[in-house]
Write a protein that holds these residues in place. Structure first.
Motif, short mmCIF file in Angstrom:
data_model
loop_
_atom_site.label_atom_id
_atom_site.label_comp_id
_atom_site.label_asym_id
_atom_site.label_seq_id
_atom_site.Cartn_x
_atom_site.Cartn_y
_atom_site.Cartn_z
N GLY A 137 0.96 -1.19 0.08
CA GLY A 137 -0.08 -0.07 -0.13
C GLY A 137 0.74 1.19 -0.06
N GLY A 162 -1.42 -1.59 -4.60
CA GLY A 162 -0.71 -0.24 -4.58
C GLY A 162 -1.70 0.67 -3.81
N GLY A 163 -2.96 0.41 -3.30
CA GLY A 163 -3.77 1.24 -2.45
C GLY A 163 -4.11 2.24 -3.09
N TYR A 164 -4.20 3.67 -2.26
CA TYR A 164 -4.65 4.94 -2.89
C TYR A 164 -3.75 5.62 -3.64
CZ TYR A 164 -8.75 4.55 0.23
OH TYR A 164 -9.85 4.14 0.91
N THR A 192 -8.06 -0.93 -3.81
CA THR A 192 -7.84 -0.04 -4.41
C THR A 192 -9.31 0.72 -4.97
OG1 THR A 192 -6.85 1.11 -6.58
CG2 THR A 192 -7.89 -1.35 -6.90
#
Lengths: 248, 246
Positions: free
Chosen positions: A131, A158-160, A183
């Motif tokens: 993340g 990879g998250g936000y 995501t």
């Protein structure tokens, strides 16, 4: 057939997170998910009985749940022994979960690399939380993947803030597989499929943290070709885990 | 439905969105009204962009205009006041991530004080270093008479470690309202309702950064009553902005 490649079940007093398997199964049923890979919230060795809980949950729901023990690599040989014993003793344990934000060992640190390599030797994949925070950044996981080319590493997209970075990393490191949970961007899933092809993206929800219904909708709203959607929703993870499912 | 969080205009970045395109997106998603503010303008001129938003607002009655200022700039307080008093905009948006300042910086106080609680202040929240939930609370607590709305439920953290901090804000700061754009955890939306009350949670999609259709799906997927969902989708923002309902 739908298989969720990443969900959680645990009852953790330290963090106050109580998600028993019945809750996870209920949410799976609501969304029409057949099976799920679950991991605890706590690392082993550690003060919480996460691994024991996991064993109990798998025994309760052997047809619905698959386990990834969550191991803290910083105990070196002891960590490896616990992991190896867990995998060999229980056929429903089919991978390793690493959460660098709780264990605070960078994925490419020697202790971690040794554990990841051992997973590869045992023929099981490793799921690493990926993340927006050090030490779980896509580039840090990619460095580990480069050091462990014989191990398949599954990680979040990879998250936000690191979604595009996760895609770039997976593009250059072929033993990285991305999961679709955690995501908020449906289009990133589409881009991942375009960049990596249909075999390296697996459906996941992060249930019960993530919502299974909307996570499934995130895939369905992309209107993928049926064979691609099928790969994402279950075939890819079934192959990675050598599951005997979906065969008529 | 009213989408409280949409950015439009010619963007410095590659995400421009015209009013016409937005209206088509709204039609497809069954969104009746939207609160719009400028994307980062090509010439960095927020005052000009705010003036344009006012034109959009007057041309399209279902688009409600907010201004946007860069709180670091010397002229930010005057620009914010002008956006409200001269251009007739109904709130001010602060984006500390794109404008590179910490939301609890004393420079932001000048903007908040200039507005003197005339309109709500919408904050892009949950961005590392600049708008962590407790940083937002630090600002909000200094201005208890000002209504704040924060994006993303106040946090953007897939590790789950910021949820508690956002819930602290929900419990302790009654002048902070939350939009739930990008909040992928259903239980976090439900917890926000539990801690903040059903009157302080609103639907905002963060279009074009996020997907309007998908953000609607998230709220529909919660285990909340129809009445609470209706408050989230329109009732709360109608009350906060003093809009006419229906």
């Amino acid at each position: 057939m739908i298989i969720d490649a990443h969900a959680h079940a645990d009852e953790n007093d330290i963090w106050g997170w109580y998600d028993p398997p019945e809750k996870v199964i209920s949410l799976m049923d609501e969304a029409g998910i057949d099976m799920a890979v679950i991991t605890p919230y706590s690392d082993e060795p550690g003060p919480s009985p996460g691994l024991e809980n996991l064993k109990r949950y798998l025994a309760q729901f052997p047809d619905r749940l698959i386990g990834f023990p969550r191991i803290d690599p910083k105990f070196g040989q002891k960590s490896i022994e616990i992991f190896e014993k867990t995998i060999k003793a229980n056929p429903l344990m089919k991978g390793l979960k690493l959460h660098p934000i709780s264990n605070l060992v960078k994925p490419f640190a020697p202790l971690c690399v040794e554990l990841i390599r051992r997973a590869g030797e045992l023929g099981v994949p490793v799921f690493i939380h990926c993340g927006d925070k050090i030490p779980a950044l896509p580039l840090q996981i990619t460095r580990a993947a480069g050091l462990c080319p014989d191990t398949t590493i599954i990680c979040h997209m990879g998250g936000y803030f690191h979604a595009e970075e996760a895609l770039r990393c997976a593009r250059r490191q072929s033993n990285l597989v991305l999961d679709t949970s955690s995501t908020p961007y449906p289009m990133i899933v589409r881009q991942a499929l375009e960049l990596l092809g249909p075999n390296r993206v697996v459906f996941a929800t992060d249930n019960p943290a993530g919502d299974p219904i909307s996570e499934l909708q995130k895939i369905r709203m992309l209107h993928l070709k049926p064979d691609v959607e099928e790969r994402v929703l279950w075939k890819n993870i079934a192959e990675l885990l050598h599951l005997e499912v979906g065969r008529n | 439905m009213i989408d409280a969080n949409v950015f439009i205009g010619d963007s410095l970045y590659e995400n421009s969105l015209s009013p016409q395109h937005l209206l088509e997106m709204m039609r497809l998603s069954d969104v009746g009204r939207a609160v719009v503010r400028p994307l980062k303008p090509l010439d960095f001129d927020f005052d000009g962009a705010n003036c344009w938003i006012a034109e959009v607002q007057s041309k399209h009655p279902n688009l409600i205009g907010f201004g946007r200022v860069d709180a670091l700039l010397r002229q930010a307080p005057e620009q914010a006041l002008r956006a409200v008093e001269e251009y007739g905009l109904q709130g001010i948006h602060l984006h500390p991530w794109e404008e590179n300042y910490q939301i609890n910086s004393e420079k932001v106080d000048r903007v908040v004080e200039a507005l003197d609680a005339r309109v709500p202040i919408y904050v892009s929240a949950g961005y590392p270093v600049v708008s962590h939930p407790l940083q937002v609370q630090d600002l909000a607590n200094r201005h208890p008479d000002t209504t704040f709305i924060v994006t993303h439920g106040g946090q953007q953290d897939i590790s789950g470690m910021s949820f508690d901090d956002a819930l602290i804000v929900a419990r302790e700061s009654p002048n902070v309202n939350f939009d739930v754009s990008g909040v992928y955890r259903r239980d976090f939306i439900e917890l926000l309702i539990e801690q903040a009350g059903e009157q302080r949670i609103i639907f905002g999609s963060c279009t074009p950064y996020m997907d309007m259709t998908f953000e609607i799906i998230r709220i529909h997927a919660t285990h909340l009553s129809i009445e609470i969902k209706d408050r989230i989708f329109q009732g709360n923002i109608i009350r906060i902005l003093g809009l006419q309902g229906g």
